[in-house]
Design a protein around this motif. Sequence first.
Motif, PDB file in Angstrom:
ATOM      1  N   ASP A 172       0.887  -1.199   0.096  1.00  0.00           N
ATOM      2  CA  ASP A 172      -0.031  -0.124   0.028  1.00  0.00           C
ATOM      3  C   ASP A 172       0.781   1.187  -0.111  1.00  0.00           C
ATOM      4  OD1 ASP A 172      -2.411  -1.336   0.059  1.00  0.00           O
ATOM      5  OD2 ASP A 172      -2.491  -1.365   2.195  1.00  0.00           O
ATOM      6  N   THR A 173       2.090   1.082  -0.527  1.00  0.00           N
ATOM      7  CA  THR A 173       2.997   2.393  -0.581  1.00  0.00           C
ATOM      8  C   THR A 173       3.577   2.521  -1.887  1.00  0.00           C
ATOM      9  OG1 THR A 173       3.859   1.821   1.805  1.00  0.00           O
ATOM     10  CG2 THR A 173       5.228   3.184   0.293  1.00  0.00           C
ATOM     11  N   THR A 226       0.544   6.871   0.933  1.00  0.00           N
ATOM     12  CA  THR A 226      -0.169   5.634   1.096  1.00  0.00           C
ATOM     13  C   THR A 226      -1.250   5.606   0.272  1.00  0.00           C
ATOM     14  OG1 THR A 226       0.451   5.941   3.383  1.00  0.00           O
ATOM     15  CG2 THR A 226      -1.482   4.727   3.116  1.00  0.00           C
ATOM     16  N   THR A 272      -4.235   2.644  -1.996  1.00  0.00           N
ATOM     17  CA  THR A 272      -4.884   1.149  -1.633  1.00  0.00           C
ATOM     18  C   THR A 272      -4.067   0.388  -2.873  1.00  0.00           C
ATOM     19  OG1 THR A 272      -6.921   2.175  -0.970  1.00  0.00           O
ATOM     20  CG2 THR A 272      -6.873  -0.229  -1.890  1.00  0.00           C
ATOM     21  N   GLY A 328       4.246  10.352   3.343  1.00  0.00           N
ATOM     22  CA  GLY A 328       5.414   9.552   3.674  1.00  0.00           C
ATOM     23  C   GLY A 328       6.717  10.320   3.570  1.00  0.00           C
TER      24      GLY A 328
END
Length: 390
Positions: free
Chosen positions: A40-41, A58, A60, A240
Amino acid sequence: MRFSVEAAALKRAFATLNPVLVRKGFTTIVENVLLDLSGDTLEITSNDLDQAARIAVTVTGEEPGKTTVNAMRLKSIADTAPEGAQISLFATDDPADGADVRCGRSRFRLATLPAKDFILPPPVKGIALELQPGELAQLLSAAVCTSTEETRYYLNGIFLHRKGKQLCATATDGHKLAHIPLPLPEGGEEMGDNPHGGEGYIVPNVAVRHLAAMAGDKACRISLSETAIEISVRMGNEDGPLTYRTELVDGQFPDYARVIPARTHFSGVAIVNTERFRAALKRCSVALSAVENADPKAARRPKEIIALNFESNVLRLETSGDYGESASEEMDIEWDAPALRCGFNWRYLDAIADAVDAERMCFWPDVGGPSRFEPEQEDGRVYVVMPVRL
């Protein structure tokens, strides 16, 4: 690869990377960003071969993979997405298929290039420094004195170096100088301690501008090698980490200590209200403004010299233009030394007063040599401005 992501999250990521995104490059691949999905990154990387930046988002994730798409087109999709919208992207391993992007009821087909063609910069291995929130911004504030002169390229950046138990940032353009010290951070003990012999790292102007825009006052980790610098920034809970890398200026910074005069060198020190001083400078500079001329080729550059007269607790500023115009203003200061008259480029004084960023500053003036500036509340910062002949 296949994923979906909130448009707002993708918009924030591209806004952070915006300073290093390539609008028009010498080859198509540098105009693209690398999309690398794992779980998921999603990591988004931009690289123009001189500097590179990477940020994690992040998402899906549905199918891991890698591809490259045009940075500005994907950014535009995120920027124009309706509030609360989701963006989904699907791309096969075959670049000929392109990438399908969906946002609400909008559909896009973007061209892609193979991920293997995207050039990833090598990691920077060397000294690692841990900076606390706000410390990077303090070091970058020395940029007010960097040079853009091509012949003295080694002045086109901030000199990052160790000086005893301090990590220092120094910059000069030959007319003004800024020296910003901080307590030596974790990892700084590995740095060499010979700044006056040129031992240190020159961070180029372009990197300074981009780091100021992207990193702000956040905590970060700096990695230094002989040729490159890499900065990893912890962006916050929603976004992130950001990693920025660029080459260092290949040159030797001059011995700046010879330019910084000791306090004992001066006959007196003036305590000046910084905001009032800047306002007086700008009012007096009105008399220096250029006069419009019907012939653009005959237009003259305005004078920028201002005279400062230090008398008993009074500072008188005086200017005179090329067309008989003049201006003067007096302001109250603390000064109990003999009367003194000296001249400066008013723009340099204004830039330094702005950089001091304190309610009051200490000003050690000199007629024939560099003048010294510091915040009234000492914090180690020192600024220098060279005078001009009146």
